[in-house]
Write a protein that holds these residues in place. Structure first.
Motif, PDB file in Angstrom:
ATOM      1  N   THR A 236       0.825  -1.206   0.000  1.00 13.09           N
ATOM      2  CA  THR A 236       0.000   0.000   0.000  1.00 13.09           C
ATOM      3  C   THR A 236       0.860   1.258   0.000  1.00 13.09           C
ATOM      4  OG1 THR A 236      -0.110  -0.054   2.417  1.00 13.09           O
ATOM      5  CG2 THR A 236      -1.890  -1.158   1.203  1.00 13.09           C
TER       6      THR A 236
ATOM      7  N   GLY B  84       1.422   3.546  -2.605  1.00 13.34           N
ATOM      8  CA  GLY B  84       1.818   4.120  -3.884  1.00 13.34           C
ATOM      9  C   GLY B  84       3.310   4.369  -3.947  1.00 13.34           C
TER      10      GLY B  84
ATOM     11  N   GLU C 264      -0.366 -10.709 -15.033  1.00 16.39           N
ATOM     12  CA  GLU C 264      -0.964 -10.242 -13.787  1.00 16.39           C
ATOM     13  C   GLU C 264       0.072  -9.550 -12.916  1.00 16.39           C
ATOM     14  OE1 GLU C 264      -3.740  -9.425 -10.827  1.00 16.39           O
ATOM     15  OE2 GLU C 264      -3.932  -9.891 -12.963  1.00 16.39           O
TER      16      GLU C 264
ATOM     17  N   ARG D 227       0.530  -6.101 -14.267  1.00 15.33           N
ATOM     18  CA  ARG D 227      -0.632  -5.264 -13.971  1.00 15.33           C
ATOM     19  C   ARG D 227      -0.569  -4.743 -12.533  1.00 15.33           C
ATOM     20  NH1 ARG D 227      -5.197  -4.974 -11.484  1.00 15.33           N
ATOM     21  NH2 ARG D 227      -4.928  -6.994 -10.446  1.00 15.33           N
ATOM     22  N   ARG D 228      -0.200  -5.603 -11.593  1.00 13.88           N
ATOM     23  CA  ARG D 228      -0.129  -5.197 -10.196  1.00 13.88           C
ATOM     24  C   ARG D 228       0.999  -4.195  -9.953  1.00 13.88           C
ATOM     25  NH1 ARG D 228      -2.611  -9.518  -6.494  1.00 13.88           N
ATOM     26  NH2 ARG D 228      -3.896 -10.723  -7.933  1.00 13.88           N
TER      27      ARG D 228
ATOM     28  N   VAL E 102       2.066  -1.965 -12.176  1.00  8.78           N
ATOM     29  CA  VAL E 102       1.574  -0.689 -12.692  1.00  8.78           C
ATOM     30  C   VAL E 102       0.570  -0.077 -11.715  1.00  8.78           C
ATOM     31  CG1 VAL E 102       0.234   0.397 -14.542  1.00  8.78           C
ATOM     32  CG2 VAL E 102       1.988  -1.304 -15.106  1.00  8.78           C
ATOM     33  N   GLU E 103      -0.298  -0.914 -11.169  1.00  9.37           N
ATOM     34  CA  GLU E 103      -1.311  -0.452 -10.208  1.00  9.37           C
ATOM     35  C   GLU E 103      -0.677   0.214  -8.991  1.00  9.37           C
ATOM     36  OE1 GLU E 103      -4.299  -2.675  -7.057  1.00  9.37           O
ATOM     37  OE2 GLU E 103      -3.946  -3.628  -9.002  1.00  9.37           O
ATOM     38  N   ALA E 104       0.518  -0.237  -8.622  1.00 12.68           N
ATOM     39  CA  ALA E 104       1.175   0.286  -7.421  1.00 12.68           C
ATOM     40  C   ALA E 104       1.812   1.653  -7.627  1.00 12.68           C
ATOM     41  CB  ALA E 104       2.234  -0.707  -6.939  1.00 12.68           C
TER      42      ALA E 104
ATOM     43  N   ARG F 180       3.541   6.409 -15.365  1.00 12.39           N
ATOM     44  CA  ARG F 180       2.091   6.389 -15.212  1.00 12.39           C
ATOM     45  C   ARG F 180       1.519   7.811 -15.319  1.00 12.39           C
ATOM     46  NH1 ARG F 180      -1.523   3.507 -10.376  1.00 12.39           N
ATOM     47  NH2 ARG F 180      -3.536   3.837 -11.386  1.00 12.39           N
TER      48      ARG F 180
END
Length: 267
Positions: free
Chosen positions: A105, A107, A125, A128-129, A131-133, A266
């Motif tokens: 958690t 960022g 996957e 993707r995770r 990039v999400e972070a 991003r």
């Protein structure tokens, strides 16, 4: 450098004694490349970084030096044996599977993985995770090998010792592929980062040859997978002993597969 992949697990197990030798050789070979990119990307004081599949300690420590006491470095791996001792201060170390577990958690300004995703079964996957972070404006830096782009241990195949080295390198690739490694993954990184929605995607490649660390890495890798080579009939003990003796004698100009570094930001 240590996330597992494939149904039978990671071929180069972090728990084996040779893993420490491999991590030190990889650090000598690739840390200058990694930190050239990290510094060019502007990673500095107060930033938060996630080192995925940390394996050895050199990259988390180098990131911690850059972010300073006001920053943070999270180093994760399925097996944290080789990074546990550097935890503390700005470095947090914990066990984590990048393709299965939620991202840490908070960022991150930088998410970095080196020689990891090639071995992860669900690479899409995991990416993707990662990039999400990222925070808005954060950078993903992925560095991975492409063994099929340059498959030879000895590009100058000048004699029987070099031919044996090249055959054994091919045998190791066979073992890796059987464990689910994608041996042509590195070249796909720019396309995958663009498809993930990252901006300003760029890449370059580095492949060392005739470095003492290449010889250390080759010997440690062969020792680490020796029993698999013999059990599967890919090589016998005499051939492996002969190859290790040739490495020790310094008679081989050993190369590695190219490591392709790709990065994007991003929105």
């Amino acid at each position: 450098m240590g996330e597992a992949g494939g149904d039978q697990g990671y071929l180069l197990d972090n728990r084996q004694a040779e893993a420490g030798v491999r991590f030190r050789a990889l650090a000598e070979l690739f840390d200058p490349v990694t930190f050239r990119h990290v510094d060019r990307l502007g990673i500095g004081a107060g930033m938060r970084c996630w080192e995925v599949g940390a394996g050895g300690a050199s990259v988390p420590v180098g990131l911690a030096e850059r972010v300073g006491p006001t920053g943070a470095v999270v180093a994760t791996d399925i097996d944290v044996s080789w990074t546990r001792d550097v935890a503390g201060g700005v470095i947090e170390v914990f066990t984590h599977d990048v393709a299965v577990d939620p991202p840490p958690t908070g960022g991150f300004d930088l998410v970095h993985a080196r020689l990891v995703l090639i071995h992860v079964a669900d690479r899409a996957e995991a990416l993707r995770r990662m990039v999400e972070a990222l925070r808005p404006g954060g950078v993903l830096l992925v560095e991975d090998a492409d063994p099929m782009l340059q498959p030879l241990a000895c590009p100058d195949e000048s004699g029987p010792e070099q031919r044996l080295a090249n055959r054994l390198r091919s045998d190791v690739r066979t073992l890796m592929a059987a464990r689910g490694a994608d041996l042509a993954y590195g070249r796909t990184l720019p396309r995958l980062l663009r498809a993930a929605g990252l901006d300003d995607v760029r890449a370059d490649a580095y492949f060392p040859i005739t470095s003492p660390a290449c010889a250390v890495l080759e010997a440690a890798t062969v020792r680490q997978v020796r029993h698999h080579l013999v059990e599967q009939g890919l090589a016998d003990d005499e051939e492996i002993d002969r190859h290790l003796a040739t490495i020790a004698a310094g008679r081989l100009d050993l190369a590695l597969a190219p490591m392709i570094s790709a990065w994007g930001r991003r929105r």
